[in-house]
Design a protein around this motif. Structure first.
Motif, PDB file in Angstrom:
ATOM      1  N   GLY A  85       0.687  -1.108  -0.020  1.00 29.89           N
ATOM      2  CA  GLY A  85       0.028   0.015  -0.061  1.00 29.89           C
ATOM      3  C   GLY A  85       0.704   1.265   0.003  1.00 29.89           C
ATOM      4  N   GLY A  86       2.110   1.228  -0.173  1.00 24.60           N
ATOM      5  CA  GLY A  86       3.057   2.430  -0.060  1.00 24.60           C
ATOM      6  C   GLY A  86       3.152   2.974  -1.286  1.00 24.60           C
ATOM      7  N   SER A  87       3.887   4.007  -1.701  1.00 23.18           N
ATOM      8  CA  SER A  87       4.272   4.749  -2.861  1.00 23.18           C
ATOM      9  C   SER A  87       5.230   4.006  -3.564  1.00 23.18           C
ATOM     10  CB  SER A  87       4.281   6.150  -2.666  1.00 23.18           C
ATOM     11  OG  SER A  87       5.500   6.640  -2.170  1.00 23.18           O
ATOM     12  N   GLY A  88       6.214   3.324  -2.894  1.00 26.62           N
ATOM     13  CA  GLY A  88       7.455   2.950  -3.289  1.00 26.62           C
ATOM     14  C   GLY A  88       8.414   4.076  -3.385  1.00 26.62           C
ATOM     15  N   ILE A  89       8.127   5.167  -3.142  1.00 27.97           N
ATOM     16  CA  ILE A  89       9.046   6.546  -3.102  1.00 27.97           C
ATOM     17  C   ILE A  89       9.753   6.572  -1.933  1.00 27.97           C
ATOM     18  CG2 ILE A  89       9.310   8.753  -3.844  1.00 27.97           C
ATOM     19  CD1 ILE A  89       6.571   8.395  -5.458  1.00 27.97           C
ATOM     20  N   LYS A  90      11.155   6.807  -1.947  1.00 26.25           N
ATOM     21  CA  LYS A  90      11.974   7.040  -0.824  1.00 26.25           C
ATOM     22  C   LYS A  90      11.589   8.340  -0.173  1.00 26.25           C
ATOM     23  CE  LYS A  90      16.601   7.680   0.681  1.00 26.25           C
ATOM     24  NZ  LYS A  90      18.036   7.936   0.362  1.00 26.25           N
ATOM     25  N   ASP A  91      11.412   8.490   0.993  1.00 29.16           N
ATOM     26  CA  ASP A  91      11.200   9.742   2.137  1.00 29.16           C
ATOM     27  C   ASP A  91       9.776  10.431   1.602  1.00 29.16           C
ATOM     28  OD1 ASP A  91      13.556   8.969   3.089  1.00 29.16           O
ATOM     29  OD2 ASP A  91      14.577  10.518   2.236  1.00 29.16           O
ATOM     30  N   HIS A  92       8.799   9.634   1.303  1.00 29.51           N
ATOM     31  CA  HIS A  92       7.510  10.171   0.885  1.00 29.51           C
ATOM     32  C   HIS A  92       6.535  10.425   1.774  1.00 29.51           C
ATOM     33  CE1 HIS A  92       4.869  11.182  -2.624  1.00 29.51           C
ATOM     34  NE2 HIS A  92       3.972  10.316  -2.034  1.00 29.51           N
ATOM     35  N   GLY A  93       6.918  10.008   3.074  1.00 25.36           N
ATOM     36  CA  GLY A  93       6.368   9.946   4.059  1.00 25.36           C
ATOM     37  C   GLY A  93       5.063   8.953   4.370  1.00 25.36           C
ATOM     38  N   ASP A  94       5.230   7.830   3.448  1.00 25.38           N
ATOM     39  CA  ASP A  94       4.440   6.651   3.703  1.00 25.38           C
ATOM     40  C   ASP A  94       5.291   5.158   3.726  1.00 25.38           C
ATOM     41  OD1 ASP A  94       5.349   6.340   1.310  1.00 25.38           O
ATOM     42  OD2 ASP A  94       3.551   5.790   0.457  1.00 25.38           O
ATOM     43  N   ALA A  95       6.577   5.410   4.595  1.00 20.28           N
ATOM     44  CA  ALA A  95       7.102   4.481   4.780  1.00 20.28           C
ATOM     45  C   ALA A  95       6.591   3.562   5.857  1.00 20.28           C
ATOM     46  CB  ALA A  95       8.599   4.582   5.008  1.00 20.28           C
ATOM     47  N   TYR A  96       7.359   2.532   6.690  1.00 18.68           N
ATOM     48  CA  TYR A  96       6.907   1.561   7.667  1.00 18.68           C
ATOM     49  C   TYR A  96       7.250   2.565   9.007  1.00 18.68           C
ATOM     50  CZ  TYR A  96       7.028  -1.846   4.205  1.00 18.68           C
ATOM     51  OH  TYR A  96       7.016  -2.403   2.914  1.00 18.68           O
ATOM     52  N   GLY A  97       6.020   2.319   9.807  1.00 20.15           N
ATOM     53  CA  GLY A  97       6.461   3.014  11.278  1.00 20.15           C
ATOM     54  C   GLY A  97       6.479   1.920  12.284  1.00 20.15           C
ATOM     55  N   PRO A  98       6.612   2.142  13.570  1.00 18.86           N
ATOM     56  CA  PRO A  98       7.127   1.403  14.649  1.00 18.86           C
ATOM     57  C   PRO A  98       5.865   0.280  14.902  1.00 18.86           C
ATOM     58  CG  PRO A  98       7.304   3.536  15.453  1.00 18.86           C
ATOM     59  CD  PRO A  98       6.883   3.627  14.066  1.00 18.86           C
ATOM     60  N   GLY A  99       6.233  -0.913  15.033  1.00 16.41           N
ATOM     61  CA  GLY A  99       5.024  -1.845  15.274  1.00 16.41           C
ATOM     62  C   GLY A  99       4.783  -2.779  13.951  1.00 16.41           C
ATOM     63  N   THR A 100       5.420  -2.325  12.915  1.00 16.10           N
ATOM     64  CA  THR A 100       4.642  -2.827  11.619  1.00 16.10           C
ATOM     65  C   THR A 100       5.553  -3.837  11.217  1.00 16.10           C
ATOM     66  OG1 THR A 100       6.101  -1.255  10.389  1.00 16.10           O
ATOM     67  CG2 THR A 100       3.902  -0.599  10.714  1.00 16.10           C
ATOM     68  N   ALA A 101       6.334  -4.559  11.996  1.00 19.29           N
ATOM     69  CA  ALA A 101       7.074  -5.846  11.614  1.00 19.29           C
ATOM     70  C   ALA A 101       7.596  -6.705  12.898  1.00 19.29           C
ATOM     71  CB  ALA A 101       8.296  -5.485  10.600  1.00 19.29           C
ATOM     72  N   ALA A 102       7.592  -7.796  12.522  1.00 22.83           N
ATOM     73  CA  ALA A 102       8.268  -8.901  13.559  1.00 22.83           C
ATOM     74  C   ALA A 102       9.416  -9.404  13.019  1.00 22.83           C
ATOM     75  CB  ALA A 102       7.434  -9.871  13.764  1.00 22.83           C
ATOM     76  N   PHE A 103      10.831  -8.944  13.306  1.00 22.63           N
ATOM     77  CA  PHE A 103      11.940  -9.287  13.012  1.00 22.63           C
ATOM     78  C   PHE A 103      12.413 -10.380  14.008  1.00 22.63           C
ATOM     79  CE2 PHE A 103      12.105  -5.301  11.100  1.00 22.63           C
ATOM     80  CZ  PHE A 103      12.907  -5.216  10.181  1.00 22.63           C
ATOM     81  N   LEU A 104      12.632 -11.633  13.393  1.00 24.16           N
ATOM     82  CA  LEU A 104      13.121 -12.788  14.085  1.00 24.16           C
ATOM     83  C   LEU A 104      14.500 -13.217  13.586  1.00 24.16           C
ATOM     84  CD1 LEU A 104       9.768 -14.532  14.268  1.00 24.16           C
ATOM     85  CD2 LEU A 104      10.725 -13.283  16.012  1.00 24.16           C
ATOM     86  N   GLU A 105      15.395 -12.694  14.477  1.00 23.14           N
ATOM     87  CA  GLU A 105      16.952 -12.990  14.215  1.00 23.14           C
ATOM     88  C   GLU A 105      17.517 -14.251  15.046  1.00 23.14           C
ATOM     89  OE1 GLU A 105      18.163  -9.019  14.906  1.00 23.14           O
ATOM     90  OE2 GLU A 105      16.213  -8.382  14.358  1.00 23.14           O
ATOM     91  N   PHE A 106      17.918 -15.365  14.264  1.00 23.22           N
ATOM     92  CA  PHE A 106      18.345 -16.363  15.167  1.00 23.22           C
ATOM     93  C   PHE A 106      19.778 -16.542  15.111  1.00 23.22           C
ATOM     94  CE2 PHE A 106      14.165 -17.616  13.545  1.00 23.22           C
ATOM     95  CZ  PHE A 106      13.365 -18.001  14.600  1.00 23.22           C
ATOM     96  N   HIS A 107      20.311 -16.466  16.406  1.00 23.74           N
ATOM     97  CA  HIS A 107      22.011 -16.293  16.388  1.00 23.74           C
ATOM     98  C   HIS A 107      22.152 -16.764  18.057  1.00 23.74           C
ATOM     99  CE1 HIS A 107      22.005 -12.566  18.606  1.00 23.74           C
ATOM    100  NE2 HIS A 107      21.213 -12.065  17.642  1.00 23.74           N
ATOM    101  N   GLU A 108      23.335 -16.838  17.854  1.00 25.05           N
ATOM    102  CA  GLU A 108      23.983 -17.324  19.221  1.00 25.05           C
ATOM    103  C   GLU A 108      23.901 -16.034  20.448  1.00 25.05           C
ATOM    104  OE1 GLU A 108      25.364 -20.881  20.050  1.00 25.05           O
ATOM    105  OE2 GLU A 108      23.756 -20.686  18.889  1.00 25.05           O
ATOM    106  N   PRO A 109      24.057 -16.477  21.738  1.00 24.01           N
ATOM    107  CA  PRO A 109      23.933 -15.050  22.557  1.00 24.01           C
ATOM    108  C   PRO A 109      24.736 -14.025  22.217  1.00 24.01           C
ATOM    109  CG  PRO A 109      23.842 -17.318  23.796  1.00 24.01           C
ATOM    110  CD  PRO A 109      24.084 -17.623  22.458  1.00 24.01           C
ATOM    111  N   ILE A 110      24.238 -12.907  22.578  1.00 19.33           N
ATOM    112  CA  ILE A 110      24.976 -11.554  22.329  1.00 19.33           C
ATOM    113  C   ILE A 110      26.212 -11.483  22.981  1.00 19.33           C
ATOM    114  CG2 ILE A 110      24.820  -9.053  22.699  1.00 19.33           C
ATOM    115  CD1 ILE A 110      21.716  -9.385  22.815  1.00 19.33           C
ATOM    116  N   SER A 111      27.326 -11.222  22.186  1.00 17.00           N
ATOM    117  CA  SER A 111      28.805 -11.187  22.901  1.00 17.00           C
ATOM    118  C   SER A 111      28.986 -12.314  23.532  1.00 17.00           C
ATOM    119  CB  SER A 111      29.014  -9.765  23.283  1.00 17.00           C
ATOM    120  OG  SER A 111      28.215  -9.656  24.586  1.00 17.00           O
ATOM    121  N   ALA A 112      28.463 -13.651  23.257  1.00 15.19           N
ATOM    122  CA  ALA A 112      29.062 -14.660  24.062  1.00 15.19           C
ATOM    123  C   ALA A 112      30.281 -14.981  24.260  1.00 15.19           C
ATOM    124  CB  ALA A 112      28.458 -15.942  23.354  1.00 15.19           C
ATOM    125  N   PHE A 113      31.306 -14.623  23.518  1.00 17.04           N
ATOM    126  CA  PHE A 113      32.668 -14.618  23.704  1.00 17.04           C
ATOM    127  C   PHE A 113      33.193 -13.693  24.845  1.00 17.04           C
ATOM    128  CE2 PHE A 113      32.334 -11.433  20.559  1.00 17.04           C
ATOM    129  CZ  PHE A 113      33.153 -10.388  20.995  1.00 17.04           C
TER     130      PHE A 113
END
Length: 437
Positions: free
Chosen positions: A375-403
């Motif tokens: 539903g966006g314009s596809g145009i950069k900095d057009h004011g209709d990009a994604y806002g907070p809460g619009t995605a669930a990023f699920l990034e699988f990796h080992e514990p943070i700074s485990a070393f």
């Protein structure tokens, strides 16, 4: 430029149920197209134009050499008697190095491999598992030089991206009036990401390696609601009972908060919006993933040969020739994201020990672009990009700074030596239940 030309993988069909567009730039999952019940969904957020990923950073890209945040500065490291030192630069405030540094793996062009320039970190037996009419795949490579972003050792990384057809299943759509919650669930296909890395050095070297895909999902975005549907109505299950306790700069303290004491971190299938924190989620969860203990995160290089095989079961179809579910020795799913509105459900299994859940709290609708299919314009900095809460990023990796945590010494410390081959996989199964939209 070649690094912005999408590489298309699609399951064989007139109208594929599942297709993926990958950009060599940052090994970016630019689109995941799901066809279900006559509807077309792109289930990952991001810019319309491939070049948009230059400024719209960390949206569906790979992250490396290290994921998440580590303290900027010099650190002495050691694994199995191999010692070294890294000096990492700050790129998020004065004290934090984020996602591999100023110019991480997310900002570099990867090379798609060919028969003339074949993979070297996947065995003949492993590639043979992919020779199926129900499977399409490609492999990318990146060579990170010694000293890259302050990390020692020349690191060769190869990533397998594969689409696996669902196998046999009795699939029949119902008329809308019959498409209730009791409708059967179907498999649409699977995406498998397998990350391999080795140090190409004659001398003994050790370096941190902790890769992930920083992909962000919205299973309702293609409904084109205005305003854009957020993910607070999605349900999320994480097989975890604790979240990392973070300190200043969101750096790891190597302590954990129990979900029984902090209910917002209890993702047991509840809606994401239930008990939603004021600033959203940007939290690392330690997974209860004991079933994956037989799938190593590193193997001795001496055991890697033409018959070596760690992916046979990872790339099995969801169903066998008789239509019965198949998993082989794959562990049970550790995460599940679902939308009742679209009927789409994603399940994930992995050999990694944790997952970062980010609800896109830092997104700014005034900056970047939103896909037209969302539903966006596809145009950069057009004011209709994604806002907070619009995605669930699920990034699988080992514990943070485990070393940096002494408890992990010579164990799951996210370090790699010249004697080892790094092995990390995540499999995403796409499922669908018919709903009346």
């Amino acid at each position: 430029m070649a690094e912005f030309k999408p590489v298309l993988l699609a399951l064989p069909a007139v109208t594929p149920s599942l297709a993926v567009e990958i950009l060599p730039f940052g090994l970016t999952i630019h689109r995941i197209i799901v066809q279900a019940d006559g509807h077309t969904h792109d289930i990952v957020v991001g810019p319309e134009a491939p070049q948009g990923h230059i400024t719209q950073k960390y949206v569906n890209t790979i992250i490396g050499r290290t994921s998440n945040r580590i303290p900027a500065g010099t650190h002495a490291i050691e694994r199995n008697g191999v010692t070294g030192e890294i000096t990492v630069k700050a790129n998020e405030g004065p004290n934090v190095s984020l996602h591999g540094g100023i110019l991480g793996f997310d900002s570099l062009p990867w090379t798609e491999l060919t028969a003339e320039n074949p993979p070297t970190l996947f065995s003949e037996a492993e590639l043979g598992n992919l020779a199926s009419p129900n499977t399409v795949y490609t492999v990318f490579r990146l060579i990170s030089p010694d000293g890259d972003e302050g990390y020692q050792g020349k690191l060769v990384t190869e990533v397998l991206v594969a689409l696996i057809g669902p196998g046999e299943q009795g699939r029949k759509y119902r008329p809308p009036v019959e498409a209730q919650s009791a409708s059967p669930e179907f498999d649409l296909g699977s995406i498998v990401l397998t990350y391999r890395a080795k140090l190409d050095e004659e001398k003994k070297v050790v370096t941190p390696v902790n890769l992930t895909q920083h992909w962000g999902f919205n299973l309702e975005a293609s409904l084109r609601d205005e305003p854009l549907a957020n993910v607070k109505e999605h349900t999320l299950f994480l097989k975890s009972d604790r979240a990392a306790k973070l300190g200043a700069g969101s750096l790891a303290t190597h302590e954990y908060l129990l979900a029984t004491e902090y209910p917002a971190h209890g993702h047991n299938g509840k809606k994401i919006g239930e008990l939603f924190p004021e600033n959203g989620y940007d939290d690392y969860y330690l997974l209860q993933n004991e079933a994956a203990s037989h799938i190593p995160t590193r193997i001795p290089l001496s055991s890697f040969n033409s018959k070596f095989d760690l992916i046979k079961d990872i790339v099995l179809p969801s169903n066998d020739a008789q239509g019965k579910p198949t998993r082989g020795n794959r562990p049970a799913p550790v995460a599940e994201l679902a939308s009742a509105r679209t009927g789409i459900k994603l399940t994930f299994d992995t050999n990694q020990h944790g997952v970062m859940f980010y609800s896109n709290g830092g997104a700014n609708p005034a900056a970047g672009a939103r896909k037209k299919i969302h539903g966006g314009s596809g145009i950069k900095d057009h004011g209709d990009a994604y806002g907070p809460g619009t995605a669930a990023f699920l990034e699988f990796h080992e514990p943070i700074s485990a070393f940096l945590d002494p408890k992990n010494k010579d164990g799951e410390d996210s370090l790699l030596t010249t004697d080892e081959l790094y092995h990390n996989y995540v499999r995403l199964d796409v499922k669908f239940r018919q709903v009346d939209q």
